[in-house]
Motif scaffolding. Sequence first.
Motif, PDB file in Angstrom:
ATOM      1  N   GLN A 163      -7.343   0.559   0.014  1.00  0.00           N
ATOM      2  CA  GLN A 163      -7.706  -0.632   0.775  1.00  0.00           C
ATOM      3  C   GLN A 163      -8.874  -0.320   1.716  1.00  0.00           C
ATOM      4  O   GLN A 163      -9.828  -1.072   1.807  1.00  0.00           O
ATOM      5  CB  GLN A 163      -6.474  -1.043   1.573  1.00  0.00           C
ATOM      6  CG  GLN A 163      -6.567  -2.324   2.315  1.00  0.00           C
ATOM      7  CD  GLN A 163      -5.162  -2.798   2.736  1.00  0.00           C
ATOM      8  OE1 GLN A 163      -4.185  -2.080   2.604  1.00  0.00           O
ATOM      9  NE2 GLN A 163      -5.094  -3.999   3.241  1.00  0.00           N
ATOM     10  N   ASP A 173      -6.243  -1.675  -4.472  1.00  0.00           N
ATOM     11  CA  ASP A 173      -5.598  -2.232  -3.286  1.00  0.00           C
ATOM     12  C   ASP A 173      -6.575  -3.197  -2.613  1.00  0.00           C
ATOM     13  O   ASP A 173      -7.506  -2.775  -1.941  1.00  0.00           O
ATOM     14  CB  ASP A 173      -5.181  -1.103  -2.340  1.00  0.00           C
ATOM     15  CG  ASP A 173      -4.180  -1.560  -1.286  1.00  0.00           C
ATOM     16  OD1 ASP A 173      -4.009  -2.785  -1.123  1.00  0.00           O
ATOM     17  OD2 ASP A 173      -3.585  -0.703  -0.617  1.00  0.00           O
ATOM     18  N   GLU A 174      -6.378  -4.464  -2.832  1.00  0.00           N
ATOM     19  CA  GLU A 174      -7.236  -5.525  -2.283  1.00  0.00           C
ATOM     20  C   GLU A 174      -8.728  -5.320  -2.573  1.00  0.00           C
ATOM     21  O   GLU A 174      -9.542  -5.289  -1.657  1.00  0.00           O
ATOM     22  CB  GLU A 174      -7.002  -5.680  -0.787  1.00  0.00           C
ATOM     23  CG  GLU A 174      -5.575  -6.116  -0.503  1.00  0.00           C
ATOM     24  CD  GLU A 174      -5.368  -6.505   0.943  1.00  0.00           C
ATOM     25  OE1 GLU A 174      -6.303  -7.059   1.532  1.00  0.00           O
ATOM     26  OE2 GLU A 174      -4.275  -6.250   1.451  1.00  0.00           O
ATOM     27  N   GLY A 219      -3.064  -2.902   6.604  1.00  0.00           N
ATOM     28  CA  GLY A 219      -4.422  -3.421   6.755  1.00  0.00           C
ATOM     29  C   GLY A 219      -4.487  -4.768   7.450  1.00  0.00           C
ATOM     30  O   GLY A 219      -5.274  -4.983   8.377  1.00  0.00           O
ATOM     31  N   SER A 241       0.840  -1.206   0.000  1.00  0.00           N
ATOM     32  CA  SER A 241       0.000   0.000   0.000  1.00  0.00           C
ATOM     33  C   SER A 241       0.869   1.249   0.000  1.00  0.00           C
ATOM     34  O   SER A 241       0.554   2.233  -0.677  1.00  0.00           O
ATOM     35  CB  SER A 241      -0.921   0.008   1.226  1.00  0.00           C
ATOM     36  OG  SER A 241      -1.818  -1.075   1.182  1.00  0.00           O
TER      37      SER A 241
HETATM   38 MG   LIG Z   1      -2.012  -2.774   2.318  1.00  0.00          MG
END
Ligand SMILES: [Mg+2]
Length: 510
Positions: A88, A167-168, A410, A44
Amino acid sequence: MTTILEMRNITKTFPGVKALDNVSMKVEAGEIHALVGENGAGKSTLMKVLSGVYPHGSYDGEIRFEGDECKFAGISDSEKRGIIIIHQELALVPLLSIAENIFLGNERASGGVIDWGETFGRTRELLAKVGLKEAPQTRITDLGLGKQQLVEIAKALSKEVKLLILDEPTSSLNETDSQALLDLLLEFKARGISSILISHKLNEIGRVADAITVLRDGSSVSTLDCRANTIEEGDIIRDMVGRSMTDRFPPRDPKIGEVMFEVRNWTAHHPLHSDRKVVDNVSFNVRKGEVVGIAGLMGAGRTELAMSVFGRSYGVGISGEVLVNGQPVDVSTVGRAIDNGICYVTEDRKTYGLVLDETIRRNIPLANLDGISNGIVVDDHRELAVARDYRDRLRIKSSSVAQEAVNLSGGNQQKVVLAKWLFAEPDVLILDEPTRGIDVGAKYEIYAIIAELAASGRAVVVISSEMPELLGVSDRIYVMNEGRFVGELPAADASQEKIMSMIIRSGHRN
Ligand SMILES: [Mg+2]
Ligand SMILES: Nc1ncnc2c1ncn2[C@@H]1O[C@H](COP(=O)(O)OP(=O)(O)OP(=O)(O)O)[C@@H](O)[C@H]1O
Protein backbone atom coordinates in the motif's frame (compact mmCIF):
# COMPACT_ATOMS: atom_id res chain seq x y z
CA MET A 1 -10.90 -25.07 -10.92
CA THR A 2 -7.75 -25.72 -8.99
CA THR A 3 -7.03 -23.92 -5.80
CA ILE A 4 -3.70 -22.14 -5.88
CA LEU A 5 -3.82 -20.63 -2.41
CA GLU A 6 -5.53 -21.52 0.78
CA MET A 7 -5.13 -19.63 4.03
CA ARG A 8 -6.75 -21.39 6.97
CA ASN A 9 -7.64 -20.01 10.37
CA ILE A 10 -5.08 -17.24 10.38
CA THR A 11 -4.84 -15.36 13.65
CA LYS A 12 -2.42 -12.47 14.13
CA THR A 13 -2.12 -10.27 17.17
CA PHE A 14 -0.18 -7.11 17.84
CA PRO A 15 0.20 -5.72 21.35
CA GLY A 16 -3.33 -4.77 22.33
CA VAL A 17 -4.91 -5.61 18.94
CA LYS A 18 -6.17 -8.83 17.42
CA ALA A 19 -5.75 -7.80 13.80
CA LEU A 20 -6.84 -11.17 12.38
CA ASP A 21 -9.08 -13.63 14.13
CA ASN A 22 -9.39 -17.02 12.48
CA VAL A 23 -9.45 -15.74 8.92
CA SER A 24 -9.71 -18.14 6.02
CA MET A 25 -9.49 -17.39 2.33
CA LYS A 26 -9.16 -19.44 -0.83
CA VAL A 27 -7.91 -18.31 -4.25
CA GLU A 28 -8.44 -20.34 -7.42
CA ALA A 29 -5.72 -20.53 -10.03
CA GLY A 30 -5.97 -17.79 -12.64
CA GLU A 31 -8.61 -15.72 -10.91
CA ILE A 32 -8.73 -12.13 -9.77
CA HIS A 33 -9.72 -12.29 -6.15
CA ALA A 34 -10.74 -9.07 -4.46
CA LEU A 35 -10.17 -8.50 -0.76
CA VAL A 36 -12.33 -5.78 0.75
CA GLY A 37 -13.21 -4.38 4.15
CA GLU A 38 -13.26 -1.19 6.17
CA ASN A 39 -10.10 0.66 7.18
CA GLY A 40 -8.38 -1.43 9.80
CA ALA A 41 -10.31 -4.61 8.96
CA GLY A 42 -7.03 -6.51 8.52
CA LYS A 43 -6.56 -6.70 4.73
CA SER A 44 -2.95 -5.53 4.60
CA THR A 45 -2.06 -7.62 7.64
CA LEU A 46 -3.45 -10.76 5.99
CA MET A 47 -1.38 -10.13 2.89
CA LYS A 48 1.73 -9.48 4.97
CA VAL A 49 1.20 -12.84 6.64
CA LEU A 50 0.86 -14.45 3.22
CA SER A 51 4.01 -12.88 1.81
CA GLY A 52 6.22 -13.59 4.81
CA VAL A 53 6.54 -9.98 5.96
CA TYR A 54 5.21 -11.47 9.19
CA PRO A 55 7.15 -14.75 9.23
CA HIS A 56 5.88 -18.19 10.06
CA GLY A 57 5.69 -18.48 13.83
CA SER A 58 4.46 -14.92 14.32
CA TYR A 59 0.88 -15.93 13.50
CA ASP A 60 -1.36 -18.95 13.97
CA GLY A 61 -2.90 -20.88 11.12
CA GLU A 62 -1.84 -22.48 7.89
CA ILE A 63 -0.89 -21.32 4.40
CA ARG A 64 -1.02 -23.73 1.47
CA PHE A 65 0.26 -22.64 -1.93
CA GLU A 66 -0.03 -25.00 -4.91
CA GLY A 67 -0.88 -27.73 -2.45
CA ASP A 68 2.23 -27.32 -0.30
CA GLU A 69 2.22 -26.05 3.22
CA CYS A 70 4.36 -22.89 3.32
CA LYS A 71 6.30 -21.59 6.27
CA PHE A 72 7.86 -18.43 4.90
CA ALA A 73 10.60 -16.95 7.03
CA GLY A 74 10.65 -13.75 5.00
CA ILE A 75 9.56 -12.05 1.83
CA SER A 76 12.31 -13.64 -0.28
CA ASP A 77 10.85 -17.08 0.51
CA SER A 78 7.43 -16.15 -0.81
CA GLU A 79 8.99 -14.47 -3.86
CA LYS A 80 10.81 -17.71 -4.67
CA ARG A 81 7.41 -19.38 -4.88
CA GLY A 82 6.14 -16.67 -7.20
CA ILE A 83 4.10 -14.70 -4.69
CA ILE A 84 4.81 -11.03 -5.25
CA ILE A 85 3.29 -8.27 -3.13
CA ILE A 86 3.03 -4.60 -3.97
CA HIS A 87 2.46 -2.75 -0.74
CA GLN A 88 0.00 0.00 0.00
CA GLU A 89 2.82 2.39 0.85
CA LEU A 90 5.15 2.23 -2.12
CA ALA A 91 8.67 1.15 -1.36
CA LEU A 92 10.71 2.69 -4.17
CA VAL A 93 13.92 4.57 -3.47
CA PRO A 94 13.14 8.15 -4.51
CA LEU A 95 16.60 9.27 -5.56
CA LEU A 96 17.38 6.24 -7.68
CA SER A 97 16.29 5.79 -11.27
CA ILE A 98 13.44 3.58 -12.46
CA ALA A 99 15.92 1.01 -13.75
CA GLU A 100 17.92 0.97 -10.52
CA ASN A 101 14.74 0.48 -8.53
CA ILE A 102 13.49 -2.34 -10.70
CA PHE A 103 16.73 -4.29 -10.47
CA LEU A 104 17.63 -3.35 -6.90
CA GLY A 105 19.00 -6.46 -5.21
CA ASN A 106 18.69 -8.30 -8.51
CA GLU A 107 21.23 -6.36 -10.57
CA ARG A 108 22.05 -7.30 -14.14
CA ALA A 109 25.78 -7.71 -13.83
CA SER A 110 28.68 -9.71 -15.15
CA GLY A 111 31.96 -9.93 -13.31
CA GLY A 112 30.73 -7.50 -10.67
CA VAL A 113 30.04 -4.75 -13.20
CA ILE A 114 26.46 -3.68 -13.80
CA ASP A 115 25.43 -4.20 -17.39
CA TRP A 116 23.60 -0.92 -17.99
CA GLY A 117 22.76 -1.80 -21.58
CA GLU A 118 20.87 -4.87 -20.48
CA THR A 119 19.42 -3.16 -17.43
CA PHE A 120 17.98 -0.31 -19.49
CA GLY A 121 16.81 -2.62 -22.24
CA ARG A 122 14.98 -4.92 -19.85
CA THR A 123 13.56 -1.92 -18.03
CA ARG A 124 12.19 -0.48 -21.27
CA GLU A 125 10.47 -3.80 -22.02
CA LEU A 126 8.93 -3.96 -18.57
CA LEU A 127 7.80 -0.35 -18.68
CA ALA A 128 6.16 -0.97 -22.05
CA LYS A 129 4.16 -3.80 -20.46
CA VAL A 130 2.65 -1.42 -17.95
CA GLY A 131 2.21 1.37 -20.48
CA LEU A 132 4.88 3.76 -19.20
CA LYS A 133 6.90 5.77 -21.69
CA GLU A 134 9.41 7.21 -19.22
CA ALA A 135 13.11 6.73 -19.80
CA PRO A 136 14.68 4.05 -17.54
CA GLN A 137 17.06 6.72 -16.21
CA THR A 138 14.22 8.87 -14.82
CA ARG A 139 14.44 9.32 -11.07
CA ILE A 140 11.50 8.07 -8.99
CA THR A 141 11.16 11.45 -7.29
CA ASP A 142 10.32 13.00 -10.67
CA LEU A 143 7.32 10.70 -11.11
CA GLY A 144 3.85 11.19 -9.66
CA LEU A 145 2.42 8.58 -7.32
CA GLY A 146 0.42 7.01 -10.13
CA LYS A 147 3.46 6.36 -12.27
CA GLN A 148 5.39 5.11 -9.26
CA GLN A 149 2.67 2.51 -8.86
CA LEU A 150 3.22 1.35 -12.41
CA VAL A 151 6.96 1.12 -11.77
CA GLU A 152 6.21 -1.16 -8.80
CA ILE A 153 4.19 -3.40 -11.08
CA ALA A 154 6.92 -3.40 -13.71
CA LYS A 155 9.29 -4.43 -10.93
CA ALA A 156 6.99 -7.30 -9.95
CA LEU A 157 7.01 -8.43 -13.57
CA SER A 158 10.81 -8.65 -13.53
CA LYS A 159 10.40 -11.64 -11.24
CA GLU A 160 8.51 -14.83 -11.98
CA VAL A 161 4.98 -14.13 -10.79
CA LYS A 162 2.29 -16.71 -10.08
CA LEU A 163 0.27 -14.75 -7.57
CA LEU A 164 0.38 -10.97 -7.66
CA ILE A 165 -0.91 -9.14 -4.60
CA LEU A 166 -1.86 -5.52 -5.07
CA ASP A 167 -2.70 -3.52 -1.96
CA GLU A 168 -4.82 -0.58 -3.16
CA PRO A 169 -2.98 -0.12 -6.46
CA THR A 170 -5.40 2.39 -7.90
CA SER A 171 -5.92 4.60 -4.86
CA SER A 172 -3.57 7.24 -6.28
CA LEU A 173 -4.53 6.76 -9.91
CA ASN A 174 -7.07 8.69 -11.93
CA GLU A 175 -9.88 6.98 -13.82
CA THR A 176 -7.97 6.42 -17.06
CA ASP A 177 -4.87 5.04 -15.37
CA SER A 178 -6.96 2.87 -13.08
CA GLN A 179 -8.71 1.39 -16.10
CA ALA A 180 -5.36 0.69 -17.71
CA LEU A 181 -4.13 -1.03 -14.58
CA LEU A 182 -7.23 -3.18 -14.33
CA ASP A 183 -6.85 -4.12 -17.99
CA LEU A 184 -3.33 -5.15 -17.11
CA LEU A 185 -4.67 -7.45 -14.40
CA LEU A 186 -7.10 -8.97 -16.89
CA GLU A 187 -4.21 -9.52 -19.26
CA PHE A 188 -2.23 -11.26 -16.51
CA LYS A 189 -5.27 -13.39 -15.82
CA ALA A 190 -5.39 -14.43 -19.47
CA ARG A 191 -1.78 -15.53 -19.06
CA GLY A 192 -2.71 -17.66 -16.05
CA ILE A 193 -1.40 -15.33 -13.34
CA SER A 194 -3.64 -15.13 -10.27
CA SER A 195 -4.03 -11.94 -8.36
CA ILE A 196 -5.39 -10.63 -5.11
CA LEU A 197 -6.66 -7.09 -5.37
CA ILE A 198 -7.33 -4.93 -2.33
CA SER A 199 -9.40 -1.88 -3.15
CA HIS A 200 -11.93 0.51 -1.71
CA LYS A 201 -13.24 1.29 -5.18
CA LEU A 202 -16.15 -1.07 -5.46
CA ASN A 203 -16.87 -0.22 -9.08
CA GLU A 204 -13.49 -1.55 -10.15
CA ILE A 205 -13.98 -4.69 -8.15
CA GLY A 206 -17.28 -5.22 -9.88
CA ARG A 207 -15.47 -4.88 -13.19
CA VAL A 208 -12.65 -7.37 -12.74
CA ALA A 209 -13.17 -9.63 -9.74
CA ASP A 210 -14.07 -13.30 -10.08
CA ALA A 211 -14.52 -13.68 -6.34
CA ILE A 212 -14.59 -11.33 -3.37
CA THR A 213 -13.58 -12.02 0.22
CA VAL A 214 -14.94 -9.55 2.75
CA LEU A 215 -13.18 -8.91 6.06
CA ARG A 216 -14.82 -7.15 8.94
CA ASP A 217 -13.00 -6.38 12.18
CA GLY A 218 -10.37 -9.02 11.60
CA SER A 219 -12.75 -11.83 10.65
CA SER A 220 -13.69 -13.16 7.25
CA VAL A 221 -17.42 -12.63 6.92
CA SER A 222 -18.11 -13.85 3.41
CA THR A 223 -16.79 -14.91 0.05
CA LEU A 224 -18.88 -13.77 -2.87
CA ASP A 225 -18.68 -15.61 -6.17
CA CYS A 226 -19.03 -13.16 -9.03
CA ARG A 227 -19.01 -15.85 -11.72
CA ALA A 228 -22.15 -17.57 -10.50
CA ASN A 229 -24.07 -14.55 -9.20
CA THR A 230 -24.52 -10.90 -9.96
CA ILE A 231 -23.01 -9.04 -7.05
CA GLU A 232 -24.34 -5.55 -6.39
CA GLU A 233 -22.19 -2.90 -4.71
CA GLY A 234 -24.83 -2.73 -2.00
CA ASP A 235 -24.20 -6.41 -1.15
CA ILE A 236 -20.50 -5.80 -0.68
CA ILE A 237 -21.09 -2.70 1.42
CA ARG A 238 -23.54 -4.51 3.66
CA ASP A 239 -21.02 -7.26 4.37
CA MET A 240 -18.23 -4.73 4.91
CA VAL A 241 -19.92 -2.37 7.31
CA GLY A 242 -22.57 -4.68 8.71
CA ARG A 243 -25.48 -2.51 7.58
CA SER A 244 -26.92 -1.06 4.39
CA MET A 245 -25.93 2.40 3.24
CA THR A 246 -28.42 4.28 1.15
CA ASP A 247 -26.67 7.61 0.53
CA ARG A 248 -23.08 8.16 -0.47
CA PHE A 249 -23.16 11.89 0.27
CA PRO A 250 -24.64 13.75 3.24
CA PRO A 251 -27.42 16.26 2.51
CA ARG A 252 -26.29 19.88 2.23
CA ASP A 253 -27.91 23.27 2.32
CA PRO A 254 -25.10 25.64 1.32
CA LYS A 255 -25.21 29.27 2.48
CA ILE A 256 -22.67 30.97 0.29
CA GLY A 257 -21.34 34.42 1.16
CA GLU A 258 -18.62 36.82 0.05
CA VAL A 259 -15.36 35.80 -1.59
CA MET A 260 -13.12 34.59 1.22
CA PHE A 261 -10.14 33.13 -0.58
CA GLU A 262 -8.69 34.30 -3.83
CA VAL A 263 -5.68 33.37 -5.90
CA ARG A 264 -4.68 35.75 -8.70
CA ASN A 265 -2.42 35.10 -11.65
CA TRP A 266 -0.57 32.29 -9.94
CA THR A 267 2.41 30.84 -11.79
CA ALA A 268 4.94 28.26 -10.64
CA HIS A 269 7.80 26.56 -12.44
CA HIS A 270 9.15 23.04 -12.19
CA PRO A 271 11.86 22.82 -9.51
CA LEU A 272 14.31 21.01 -11.79
CA HIS A 273 13.35 22.44 -15.17
CA SER A 274 12.86 26.04 -14.23
CA ASP A 275 11.76 27.07 -17.72
CA ARG A 276 8.74 24.77 -17.50
CA LYS A 277 5.52 26.30 -16.19
CA VAL A 278 3.65 23.75 -14.10
CA VAL A 279 1.07 26.27 -12.97
CA ASP A 280 0.33 28.88 -15.60
CA ASN A 281 -1.39 32.12 -14.63
CA VAL A 282 -4.18 30.55 -12.61
CA SER A 283 -6.87 32.68 -10.96
CA PHE A 284 -9.74 31.40 -8.84
CA ASN A 285 -11.81 32.19 -5.80
CA VAL A 286 -13.78 30.48 -3.08
CA ARG A 287 -16.66 32.05 -1.19
CA LYS A 288 -17.47 31.79 2.47
CA GLY A 289 -19.43 28.60 3.01
CA GLU A 290 -18.55 27.25 -0.39
CA VAL A 291 -16.95 23.97 -1.42
CA VAL A 292 -15.01 24.39 -4.65
CA GLY A 293 -13.74 21.36 -6.53
CA ILE A 294 -10.75 21.29 -8.85
CA ALA A 295 -11.04 18.62 -11.51
CA GLY A 296 -8.31 17.46 -13.82
CA LEU A 297 -6.29 14.51 -14.97
CA MET A 298 -3.20 13.27 -13.23
CA GLY A 299 -0.40 15.71 -13.99
CA ALA A 300 -2.78 18.62 -14.60
CA GLY A 301 -0.93 20.62 -11.94
CA ARG A 302 -3.54 20.63 -9.19
CA THR A 303 -1.29 19.40 -6.39
CA GLU A 304 1.49 21.71 -7.61
CA LEU A 305 -0.92 24.64 -7.52
CA ALA A 306 -2.05 23.85 -3.99
CA MET A 307 1.45 23.19 -2.71
CA SER A 308 2.98 26.28 -4.26
CA VAL A 309 0.25 28.40 -2.68
CA PHE A 310 0.76 26.67 0.66
CA GLY A 311 4.07 28.17 1.73
CA ARG A 312 5.84 27.61 -1.58
CA SER A 313 6.10 23.90 -0.75
CA TYR A 314 6.52 23.23 -4.43
CA GLY A 315 8.17 24.90 -7.37
CA VAL A 316 10.46 27.81 -8.22
CA GLY A 317 9.89 31.17 -9.89
CA ILE A 318 6.53 31.52 -8.17
CA SER A 319 4.50 34.65 -8.80
CA GLY A 320 0.97 35.81 -8.14
CA GLU A 321 -1.19 37.02 -5.33
CA VAL A 322 -3.20 35.33 -2.57
CA LEU A 323 -6.00 37.15 -0.75
CA VAL A 324 -7.97 36.14 2.31
CA ASN A 325 -11.10 38.20 2.96
CA GLY A 326 -9.98 40.71 0.35
CA GLN A 327 -6.59 41.34 1.94
CA PRO A 328 -3.35 40.22 0.28
CA VAL A 329 -1.59 37.75 2.56
CA ASP A 330 1.94 36.44 2.85
CA VAL A 331 2.10 32.74 2.03
CA SER A 332 5.83 32.55 1.47
CA THR A 333 6.36 29.91 4.16
CA VAL A 334 4.15 27.15 5.53
CA GLY A 335 4.08 28.88 8.92
CA ARG A 336 2.86 32.16 7.38
CA ALA A 337 0.25 30.40 5.29
CA ILE A 338 -1.09 28.68 8.43
CA ASP A 339 -0.98 31.98 10.35
CA ASN A 340 -3.10 33.49 7.61
CA GLY A 341 -5.67 30.77 8.01
CA ILE A 342 -4.77 28.54 5.08
CA CYS A 343 -4.24 24.81 5.53
CA TYR A 344 -3.41 22.13 3.00
CA VAL A 345 -4.16 18.46 3.57
CA THR A 346 -1.85 16.43 1.41
CA GLU A 347 -2.53 13.38 -0.71
CA ASP A 348 0.85 11.94 0.20
CA ARG A 349 0.42 11.29 3.90
CA LYS A 350 3.73 9.52 4.29
CA THR A 351 5.90 12.40 3.20
CA TYR A 352 4.04 15.51 4.23
CA GLY A 353 1.28 14.63 6.62
CA LEU A 354 2.40 12.50 9.50
CA VAL A 355 5.22 12.01 11.93
CA LEU A 356 5.13 8.24 11.63
CA ASP A 357 7.00 7.32 14.80
CA GLU A 358 4.84 9.58 16.93
CA THR A 359 1.54 8.67 18.54
CA ILE A 360 -1.89 9.71 17.33
CA ARG A 361 -2.22 12.12 20.22
CA ARG A 362 1.04 13.90 19.37
CA ASN A 363 0.29 14.06 15.63
CA ILE A 364 -3.14 15.68 15.86
CA PRO A 365 -2.12 19.00 17.48
CA LEU A 366 1.00 19.49 15.35
CA ALA A 367 -0.44 22.27 13.22
CA ASN A 368 -1.99 24.06 16.21
CA LEU A 369 0.16 23.68 19.30
CA ASP A 370 -1.40 26.81 20.81
CA GLY A 371 -4.66 24.92 20.88
CA ILE A 372 -3.36 22.48 23.48
CA SER A 373 -1.05 24.70 25.50
CA ASN A 374 -1.88 26.86 28.46
CA GLY A 375 0.22 29.65 27.00
CA ILE A 376 3.58 28.23 28.02
CA VAL A 377 3.58 24.46 28.08
CA VAL A 378 1.52 21.67 26.56
CA ASP A 379 -1.52 20.81 28.63
CA ASP A 380 -1.49 16.99 28.66
CA HIS A 381 -5.13 16.66 29.63
CA ARG A 382 -6.20 18.93 26.83
CA GLU A 383 -3.99 17.08 24.34
CA LEU A 384 -5.55 13.78 25.36
CA ALA A 385 -9.08 15.16 25.23
CA VAL A 386 -8.53 16.62 21.76
CA ALA A 387 -7.03 13.41 20.43
CA ARG A 388 -9.86 11.31 21.82
CA ASP A 389 -12.46 13.68 20.45
CA TYR A 390 -11.07 13.46 16.90
CA ARG A 391 -10.52 9.72 17.17
CA ASP A 392 -14.21 9.28 17.98
CA ARG A 393 -15.50 11.79 15.44
CA LEU A 394 -13.48 10.38 12.56
CA ARG A 395 -13.74 6.80 13.84
CA ILE A 396 -9.98 6.30 13.76
CA LYS A 397 -9.48 2.62 14.50
CA SER A 398 -6.66 2.15 16.99
CA SER A 399 -5.96 0.43 20.30
CA SER A 400 -5.65 3.87 21.94
CA VAL A 401 -4.52 7.40 21.08
CA ALA A 402 -1.10 6.30 22.32
CA GLN A 403 -0.71 4.07 19.25
CA GLU A 404 2.05 5.17 16.88
CA ALA A 405 0.92 6.38 13.48
CA VAL A 406 3.21 3.94 11.71
CA ASN A 407 1.15 1.02 13.05
CA LEU A 408 -2.19 2.33 11.87
CA SER A 409 -3.85 0.96 8.77
CA GLY A 410 -3.47 3.16 5.69
CA GLY A 411 -6.94 4.62 5.83
CA ASN A 412 -6.64 5.40 9.49
CA GLN A 413 -3.36 7.24 8.90
CA GLN A 414 -5.23 9.40 6.42
CA LYS A 415 -7.83 10.17 9.05
CA VAL A 416 -5.14 11.30 11.50
CA VAL A 417 -3.76 13.70 8.86
CA LEU A 418 -7.23 15.10 8.38
CA ALA A 419 -7.76 15.45 12.13
CA LYS A 420 -4.53 17.41 12.41
CA TRP A 421 -5.65 20.04 9.93
CA LEU A 422 -9.21 20.19 11.23
CA PHE A 423 -7.84 20.96 14.68
CA ALA A 424 -5.87 23.86 13.22
CA GLU A 425 -9.30 25.42 12.49
CA PRO A 426 -8.33 27.14 9.27
CA ASP A 427 -10.51 29.66 7.41
CA VAL A 428 -9.42 28.12 4.15
CA LEU A 429 -8.90 24.40 3.85
CA ILE A 430 -7.43 22.82 0.75
CA LEU A 431 -7.99 19.06 0.67
CA ASP A 432 -5.95 17.07 -1.81
CA GLU A 433 -7.46 13.63 -2.47
CA PRO A 434 -9.02 13.58 1.00
CA THR A 435 -10.55 10.12 0.70
CA ARG A 436 -7.68 8.33 -0.93
CA GLY A 437 -7.66 4.83 0.60
CA ILE A 438 -10.70 5.53 2.79
CA ASP A 439 -13.48 2.95 3.00
CA VAL A 440 -17.03 3.75 1.86
CA GLY A 441 -18.44 4.24 5.35
CA ALA A 442 -15.65 6.56 6.46
CA LYS A 443 -15.84 8.48 3.18
CA TYR A 444 -19.31 9.51 4.17
CA GLU A 445 -17.97 10.80 7.49
CA ILE A 446 -15.34 12.84 5.68
CA TYR A 447 -17.92 14.32 3.30
CA ALA A 448 -20.00 15.20 6.35
CA ILE A 449 -17.01 17.03 7.86
CA ILE A 450 -16.44 18.92 4.61
CA ALA A 451 -20.10 19.96 4.62
CA GLU A 452 -19.83 20.98 8.27
CA LEU A 453 -16.71 23.07 7.61
CA ALA A 454 -18.48 24.93 4.83
CA ALA A 455 -21.62 25.37 6.93
CA SER A 456 -19.50 26.96 9.66
CA GLY A 457 -18.36 29.63 7.20
CA ARG A 458 -15.07 28.21 5.96
CA ALA A 459 -13.90 28.16 2.37
CA VAL A 460 -13.08 24.64 1.23
CA VAL A 461 -11.17 23.53 -1.85
CA VAL A 462 -11.30 19.86 -2.81
CA ILE A 463 -8.91 18.31 -5.30
CA SER A 464 -10.00 14.84 -6.33
CA SER A 465 -9.46 12.44 -9.17
CA GLU A 466 -12.71 10.72 -8.41
CA MET A 467 -15.23 12.67 -10.42
CA PRO A 468 -18.32 11.31 -8.67
CA GLU A 469 -16.78 12.53 -5.43
CA LEU A 470 -16.10 16.01 -6.82
CA LEU A 471 -19.61 16.20 -8.23
CA GLY A 472 -21.03 14.98 -4.92
CA VAL A 473 -19.24 17.40 -2.56
CA SER A 474 -18.67 20.60 -4.53
CA ASP A 475 -20.82 23.67 -5.10
CA ARG A 476 -18.68 24.83 -7.99
CA ILE A 477 -16.00 23.13 -10.05
CA TYR A 478 -12.94 24.46 -11.83
CA VAL A 479 -11.32 22.32 -14.48
CA MET A 480 -7.56 22.31 -14.77
CA ASN A 481 -5.45 20.96 -17.58
CA GLU A 482 -1.73 21.23 -18.23
CA GLY A 483 -1.20 23.92 -15.64
CA ARG A 484 -4.09 26.16 -16.69
CA PHE A 485 -7.68 26.57 -15.61
CA VAL A 486 -9.74 25.70 -18.66
CA GLY A 487 -13.28 25.90 -17.38
CA GLU A 488 -15.59 26.61 -14.50
CA LEU A 489 -19.11 25.40 -13.83
CA PRO A 490 -21.64 25.13 -11.01
CA ALA A 491 -21.70 21.56 -9.70
CA ALA A 492 -25.41 21.41 -10.44
CA ASP A 493 -24.66 21.78 -14.17
CA ALA A 494 -21.58 19.60 -14.14
CA SER A 495 -21.15 16.04 -15.28
CA GLN A 496 -18.17 13.81 -15.94
CA GLU A 497 -18.75 14.19 -19.67
CA LYS A 498 -18.78 18.00 -19.52
CA ILE A 499 -15.61 18.07 -17.46
CA MET A 500 -13.84 15.63 -19.77
CA SER A 501 -14.84 17.57 -22.84
CA MET A 502 -13.46 20.79 -21.31
CA ILE A 503 -10.18 19.01 -20.74
CA ILE A 504 -10.08 17.57 -24.23
CA ARG A 505 -11.09 20.83 -25.94
CA SER A 506 -8.34 22.70 -24.09
CA GLY A 507 -5.92 20.45 -25.95
CA HIS A 508 -2.37 19.47 -25.34
CA ARG A 509 0.58 21.71 -25.73
CA ASN A 510 3.19 18.99 -26.02
MG1 LIG B 1 -4.33 -1.64 4.23
N1 LIG C 1 2.52 -3.26 13.31
C1 LIG C 1 1.36 -3.07 13.94
N2 LIG C 1 1.31 -2.85 15.27
C2 LIG C 1 0.13 -2.68 15.91
N3 LIG C 1 -1.07 -2.71 15.30
C3 LIG C 1 -1.09 -2.93 13.97
C4 LIG C 1 0.12 -3.11 13.22
N4 LIG C 1 -0.21 -3.29 11.93
C5 LIG C 1 -1.57 -3.23 11.87
N5 LIG C 1 -2.09 -3.02 13.10
C6 LIG C 1 -3.51 -2.91 13.42
O1 LIG C 1 -4.18 -4.03 12.86
C7 LIG C 1 -5.44 -3.67 12.32
C8 LIG C 1 -5.55 -4.06 10.87
O2 LIG C 1 -4.72 -3.23 10.09
P1 LIG C 1 -4.53 -3.39 8.52
O3 LIG C 1 -3.43 -2.48 8.13
O4 LIG C 1 -4.39 -4.83 8.18
O5 LIG C 1 -5.94 -2.85 7.98
P2 LIG C 1 -6.48 -2.68 6.47
O6 LIG C 1 -7.68 -3.56 6.35
O7 LIG C 1 -5.38 -2.91 5.52
O8 LIG C 1 -6.99 -1.17 6.46
P3 LIG C 1 -6.85 0.03 5.33
O9 LIG C 1 -8.02 -0.13 4.41
O10 LIG C 1 -7.01 1.27 6.13
O11 LIG C 1 -5.53 -0.09 4.68
C9 LIG C 1 -5.60 -2.18 12.59
O12 LIG C 1 -6.35 -2.02 13.75
C10 LIG C 1 -4.17 -1.71 12.80
O13 LIG C 1 -4.13 -0.60 13.65
